[in-house]
Design a protein around this motif. Structure first.
Motif, PDB file in Angstrom:
ATOM      1  N   SER A   1       0.842  -1.196   0.000  1.00 59.98           N
ATOM      2  CA  SER A   1       0.000   0.000   0.000  1.00 59.98           C
ATOM      3  C   SER A   1       0.873   1.241   0.000  1.00 59.98           C
ATOM      4  N   TYR A   2       0.276   2.355  -0.442  1.00 57.39           N
ATOM      5  CA  TYR A   2       0.957   3.641  -0.493  1.00 57.39           C
ATOM      6  C   TYR A   2       1.272   4.062   0.944  1.00 57.39           C
ATOM      7  N   LEU A   3       2.454   4.639   1.160  1.00 59.74           N
ATOM      8  CA  LEU A   3       2.944   4.949   2.510  1.00 59.74           C
ATOM      9  C   LEU A   3       1.899   5.597   3.407  1.00 59.74           C
TER      10      LEU A   3
ATOM     11  N   ALA B   1       0.551  18.902  -7.800  1.00 65.44           N
ATOM     12  CA  ALA B   1       1.818  18.383  -8.334  1.00 65.44           C
ATOM     13  C   ALA B   1       1.835  16.853  -8.412  1.00 65.44           C
ATOM     14  N   LYS B   2       1.144  16.200  -7.484  1.00 66.79           N
ATOM     15  CA  LYS B   2       1.212  14.731  -7.446  1.00 66.79           C
ATOM     16  C   LYS B   2       0.771  14.109  -8.779  1.00 66.79           C
ATOM     17  N   SER B   3      -0.364  14.588  -9.317  1.00 66.77           N
ATOM     18  CA  SER B   3      -0.871  14.010 -10.567  1.00 66.77           C
ATOM     19  C   SER B   3       0.124  14.207 -11.698  1.00 66.77           C
TER      20      SER B   3
ATOM     21  N   LEU C   1       1.205  14.415  13.194  1.00 71.10           N
ATOM     22  CA  LEU C   1       2.278  15.159  12.537  1.00 71.10           C
ATOM     23  C   LEU C   1       2.887  14.271  11.457  1.00 71.10           C
ATOM     24  N   GLY C   2       2.002  13.471  10.831  1.00 73.02           N
ATOM     25  CA  GLY C   2       2.448  12.522   9.808  1.00 73.02           C
ATOM     26  C   GLY C   2       2.350  13.130   8.427  1.00 73.02           C
ATOM     27  N   ILE C   3       1.232  12.893   7.730  1.00 67.21           N
ATOM     28  CA  ILE C   3       1.087  13.438   6.378  1.00 67.21           C
ATOM     29  C   ILE C   3       1.143  14.970   6.430  1.00 67.21           C
ATOM     30  N   GLY C   4       1.771  15.563   5.421  1.00 69.57           N
ATOM     31  CA  GLY C   4       1.935  17.015   5.410  1.00 69.57           C
ATOM     32  C   GLY C   4       0.659  17.706   4.976  1.00 69.57           C
ATOM     33  N   ASP C   5      -0.370  17.623   5.816  1.00 69.62           N
ATOM     34  CA  ASP C   5      -1.631  18.274   5.442  1.00 69.62           C
ATOM     35  C   ASP C   5      -1.809  19.559   6.244  1.00 69.62           C
TER      36      ASP C   5
ATOM     37  N   PRO D   1       8.905  22.877   5.559  1.00 67.14           N
ATOM     38  CA  PRO D   1       7.964  22.554   6.640  1.00 67.14           C
ATOM     39  C   PRO D   1       8.192  21.174   7.255  1.00 67.14           C
ATOM     40  N   TYR D   2       9.236  20.467   6.836  1.00 65.63           N
ATOM     41  CA  TYR D   2       9.503  19.134   7.386  1.00 65.63           C
ATOM     42  C   TYR D   2      10.769  19.133   8.223  1.00 65.63           C
ATOM     43  N   ILE D   3      10.731  18.316   9.276  1.00 62.94           N
ATOM     44  CA  ILE D   3      11.904  18.115  10.122  1.00 62.94           C
ATOM     45  C   ILE D   3      12.227  16.628  10.064  1.00 62.94           C
TER      46      ILE D   3
ATOM     47  N   VAL E   1      13.054   9.789  -0.602  1.00 64.05           N
ATOM     48  CA  VAL E   1      12.288  10.822  -1.318  1.00 64.05           C
ATOM     49  C   VAL E   1      10.791  10.512  -1.307  1.00 64.05           C
ATOM     50  N   TYR E   2       9.990  11.517  -1.656  1.00 62.09           N
ATOM     51  CA  TYR E   2       8.530  11.402  -1.828  1.00 62.09           C
ATOM     52  C   TYR E   2       8.233  10.156  -2.685  1.00 62.09           C
ATOM     53  N   PRO E   3       7.417   9.212  -2.176  1.00 61.04           N
ATOM     54  CA  PRO E   3       7.292   7.908  -2.829  1.00 61.04           C
ATOM     55  C   PRO E   3       6.679   7.903  -4.233  1.00 61.04           C
TER      56      PRO E   3
HETATM   57  C1  MLT Z   1       3.499  14.385   2.368  1.00 62.83           C
HETATM   58  O1  MLT Z   1       3.108  14.288   3.535  1.00 62.83           O
HETATM   59  O2  MLT Z   1       4.580  13.897   1.985  1.00 62.83           O
HETATM   60  C2  MLT Z   1       2.651  15.096   1.391  1.00 62.83           C
HETATM   61  O3  MLT Z   1       1.632  15.774   2.018  1.00 62.83           O
HETATM   62  C3  MLT Z   1       2.069  14.164   0.443  1.00 62.83           C
HETATM   63  C4  MLT Z   1       1.623  14.866  -0.797  1.00 62.83           C
HETATM   64  O4  MLT Z   1       1.887  16.044  -0.996  1.00 62.83           O
HETATM   65  O5  MLT Z   1       1.030  14.166  -1.609  1.00 62.83           O
END
Ligand code: MLT
Length: 393
Positions: free
Chosen positions: A13-15, A106-108, A38-42, A329-331, A129-131
């Motif tokens: 499954s997707y991460l 951007a994902k699409s 504080l998981g998915i970057g929403d 925005p990520y650590i 990297v971003y999966p």
């Molecule tokens: C993430 O948490 O890496 C992003 O929110 C995922 C995404 O932008 O699709």
């Protein structure tokens, strides 16, 4: 009849779906536990007033026979493409409106862009990297090699001697590490791509978080990049559009491979397979680039930046190694006590009620690391940091 067996080579499954499932299951077993995500970057802040106003106006237009609109241009309305060009001009990058394609994020487009390149191409994907970059090419059955991020190279791999690849993915500011390439480092990639006839797929979804004036926010700030790079950006993190959905892709006219204009192929692909983003959303996106819109969205970005600083300060107090958080925005932190990424995920969830993202979900080189996002609500970030400070190390 044969299925596309590339799909069978993917992880189950997707991460982010896997994390969501794990958290839902945990919450079912422990309904009294308060979980901080504080998981998915929403994003958590509401849309800017300028965006709301523009979208309300657009809704009204759709309710009147004189201003109603049906199908729009597949590549986006000219008013929004011109607004994107204006934004780039403010960064010193000149673009023509026909080089900009409006997307639903951007994902699409990152997932779809390989359509215009042959399946025989070798793809270089950073690890971690971003999966999406890896998974879309696994689905297509392409041969994939990795550029390895590590503490030693600051999670910013550079082209190594003897490297051969046709498509190269770069993400700066980086998801998941928050690391940002300097102009010199990006130039090394651009020069390498020009020498090797390669194409760089550049994801700049987090460009709005760069505060250091010396750091690049677009690959086109590097000389020669228009002949070798496609750039993908999104309003998801810049303007809180994760639920609204709007982004843009830049395919310069100078980008020619195999004697064919890549812009022409992408236009052909989009007009065939995509019917564009809704008029209402595009009017909202246009408003992001107005003076009011830019100022208001900047206020939200500053709020998230302060969250990032609070997280970074806590990790520094705990003596944990980390990167990111200043221009992103990520650590990205090293798990304590040699724990694996998923062991640390379980510990944080079960003992502290905090959800983060295990580094190994972003690639083998992410093992032993962990990502926290700064997109949460301030009170939740503060509560999570209080809990973390109690962690015995
Ligand atoms: C993430 O948490 O890496 C992003 O929110 C995922 C995404 O932008 O699709």
């Amino acid at each position: 009849m044969r299925i596309n067996r590339g799909f069978l080579n993917l992880q189950d499954s997707y991460l982010f779906s896997r994390i969501a499932e794990k958290v839902t299951e945990y919450q079912k077993q422990n309904p009294e536990k308060e979980i901080i995500r504080l998981g998915i970057g929403d994003v958590t802040l509401p849309l800017a007033p300028a965006v709301i106003e523009a979208m309300q106006q657009a809704v009204s237009e759709m309710g009147s026979a004189h201003t109603f609109r049906g199908y729009g241009e597949e590549q986006g309305y000219a008013f929004l493409r011109r607004a994107v060009c204006g934004y780039y001009a403010s960064k010193g990058v000149e673009l023509e409106a026909d080089e900009v394609f409006i997307s639903d994020g951007a994902k699409s487009d990152l997932g779809n862009i390989p359509d215009v390149f042959a399946v025989e191409n070798t793809v270089l994907v950073p690890d971690p990297v971003y999966p999406v970059y890896l998974d879309t090419n696994v689905m297509a059955g392409r041969s994939i090699i990795f550029s390895k991020g590590s503490i030693e190279n600051g999670f910013l791999p550079l082209p190594e001697p003897g490297l051969h690849a046709d498509l190269v993915y770069l993400c700066s500011p980086n998801n998941p590490t928050g690391a940002v390439y300097t102009k010199e480092q990006l130039k090394a990639w651009v020069d390498w791509a020009l020498d090797h006839d390669a194409v760089i797929i550049f994801d700049s979804a987090y460009e709005a978080f760069v505060q250091d004036q010396e750091l690049p926010t677009s690959i086109y700030q590097i000389e020669g990049a228009k002949s070798c790079a496609i750039e993908f950006c999104s309003l998801s993190k810049t303007a809180g559009f994760t639920g609204i959905r709007c982004g843009y892709t830049v395919v310069p006219q100078e980008l020619v491979r195999d004697h064919v204009s890549v812009n022409r192929l992408w236009l052909r692909r989009q007009t065939t397979k995509f019917n564009g983003v809704s008029y209402i959303v595009q009017r909202g996106a246009e408003a992001v680039f107005t003076e009011d819109g830019l100022r208001q969205t900047q206020e939200s970005i500053n709020y998230y930046r302060e969250n990032a600083r609070l997280i970074a300060d806590t990790l520094a107090e705990l003596g944990l190694w980390f990167t990111g958080g200043t221009n992103a925005p990520y650590i990205w932190l090293q798990c304590p006590n040699h724990m694996s990424s998923w062991e640390f995920f379980d510990l944080l969830l079960e003992r502290y009620g905090i959800v983060g993202t295990p580094g190994s979900g972003f690639g083998e080189n992410g093992e032993g690391f962990f990502r926290l996002t700064a997109f949460g609500r301030r009170e939740e970030i503060l509560k999570a940091m209080d809990r973390l400070r109690k962690m015995p190390l």
